[in-house]
Scaffold this motif. Structure first.
Motif, PDB file in Angstrom:
ATOM      1  N   SER A 140     -60.984  62.546  45.337  1.00  0.00           N
ATOM      2  CA  SER A 140     -62.192  63.112  45.123  1.00  0.00           C
ATOM      3  C   SER A 140     -62.840  64.018  46.190  1.00  0.00           C
ATOM      4  O   SER A 140     -63.794  64.571  46.071  1.00  0.00           O
ATOM      5  N   ASN A 152     -70.888  61.653  39.230  1.00  0.00           N
ATOM      6  CA  ASN A 152     -71.670  62.189  38.394  1.00  0.00           C
ATOM      7  C   ASN A 152     -70.885  62.307  37.089  1.00  0.00           C
ATOM      8  O   ASN A 152     -71.286  62.594  35.820  1.00  0.00           O
ATOM      9  N   GLU A 153     -69.446  62.663  37.090  1.00  0.00           N
ATOM     10  CA  GLU A 153     -68.778  62.923  35.958  1.00  0.00           C
ATOM     11  C   GLU A 153     -68.313  61.657  35.274  1.00  0.00           C
ATOM     12  O   GLU A 153     -67.555  61.436  34.282  1.00  0.00           O
ATOM     13  N   GLN A 154     -68.427  60.442  36.108  1.00  0.00           N
ATOM     14  CA  GLN A 154     -67.759  59.177  35.458  1.00  0.00           C
ATOM     15  C   GLN A 154     -68.958  58.676  34.224  1.00  0.00           C
ATOM     16  O   GLN A 154     -69.979  58.929  34.376  1.00  0.00           O
TER      17      GLN A 154
END
Length: 293
Positions: A140, A152-154
């Motif tokens: 990441s 925030n994409e999880q």
């Protein structure tokens, strides 16, 4: 990754008011600071206020919340010159577990005791829990901005708010069986000055007991509530009955639900405060804390 190892404790000035066969992958009660360092627990201060999750020594207020011994805690504020809490805009702290190797083809559960407390009765500690593949975590990026985007994409295993008595939450994370993962616990987007407390974190594999398969068997929302709360079953869970008690153990409401998978509970007649909702499902009894505004 800008990760801080948790090697020392500090004292916060809290001034506001189944018999299943299992293998323990990790069990941490945050009592042994050297063990935390050896296991490489970590924290990330995403907002840059130099405050993130740290071990907290036992205090009376923690005992009143249902904790025993030391806990891991985060706060979303700093103290001014007069020792008054000042919320940090965009406060965002993350607790990172050690790398966990989950066995192949076995059920896996994550459990932890969790609670928050704020400067007012309505203050809510907002949190999210993520289970992240180690390769994804390490790829990441080494800077905070890329890590924030990654988080925030999880899709969190859990995301909610808490204020008051601690509860034990258990989640089925069997979809990650056979993987190397880390668990991230995030304290963020809390609108007022709040703490978030974590204790007794365990990851176990093997046949899950009744409490473990049912603790995440339904959702309760909105929470806090003003007039009604909705019960929404997961994975086909059926509700048989529900009981609401106050913090003194007095029953204030009972409902017969007769095997439904969704229900609406009227709480408009309850006084403002914290209550315990106990729901009997087809798989066992689950309790959740609810707040009536």
């Amino acid at each position: 990754m800008k990760k801080t190892l948790l090697t020392g404790a500090f004292l916060l000035a809290l001034s506001f008011g189944a018999n299943a066969q299992q293998t323990v992958i990790i069990s941490q009660d945050f009592e042994d600071l050297q063990e935390l360092a050896d296991q490489e627990w970590g924290g990330i201060d995403l907002d840059g206020d130099e405050v993130t999750f740290s071990p907290i020594q036992t205090q009376t207020v923690l005992t009143q919340l249902g904790f025993s011994g030391n806990v891991m805690g985060s706060m979303n504020f700093i103290l001014d010159d007069e020792n008054n809490p000042v919320p940090v805009e965009g406060s965002d702290n993350i607790l990172i577990t050690p790398i966990l190797e989950l066995p192949v083809d076995e059920p896996v559960s994550l459990s932890l005791r969790l609670s928050g407390i704020g400067t007012t009765q309505t203050a809510v500690s907002h949190y999210a829990i993520y289970v992240v593949l180690v390769d994804d975590f390490e790829n990441s990026g080494d800077d905070i901005e890329s890590f924030t985007a990654f988080i925030n994409e999880q899709t969190p295993v859990a995301e909610d708010g808490t204020n008051g008595l601690s509860e034990v939450f258990t989640y089925d994370i069997s979809e990650y069986a056979g993987e190397e993962v880390t668990v991230l616990i995030r304290h963020f987007e809390s609108e007022e000055s709040t703490y978030l407390f974590i204790d007794d974190l365990e990851v176990k594999s093997g046949t899950l007991g009744v409490k473990e398969v049912t603790a995440s068997a339904f959702k309760v929302y909105p929470n806090p509530a003003t007039s009604v709360i909705n019960l929404e079953g997961a994975n086909g869970s059926q509700f048989n009955n529900a009981v609401i008690t106050d913090v003194n153990g007095r029953t204030v409401k009972t409902l017969a639900l007769n095997g439904v998978t969704n229900a609406v509970v009227n709480v408009e007649d309850l006084a403002s405060g914290t209550y315990i909702l106990s729901v009997t499902t087809d798989k066992g009894v689950v309790t959740k804390k609810i707040v009536k505004n």
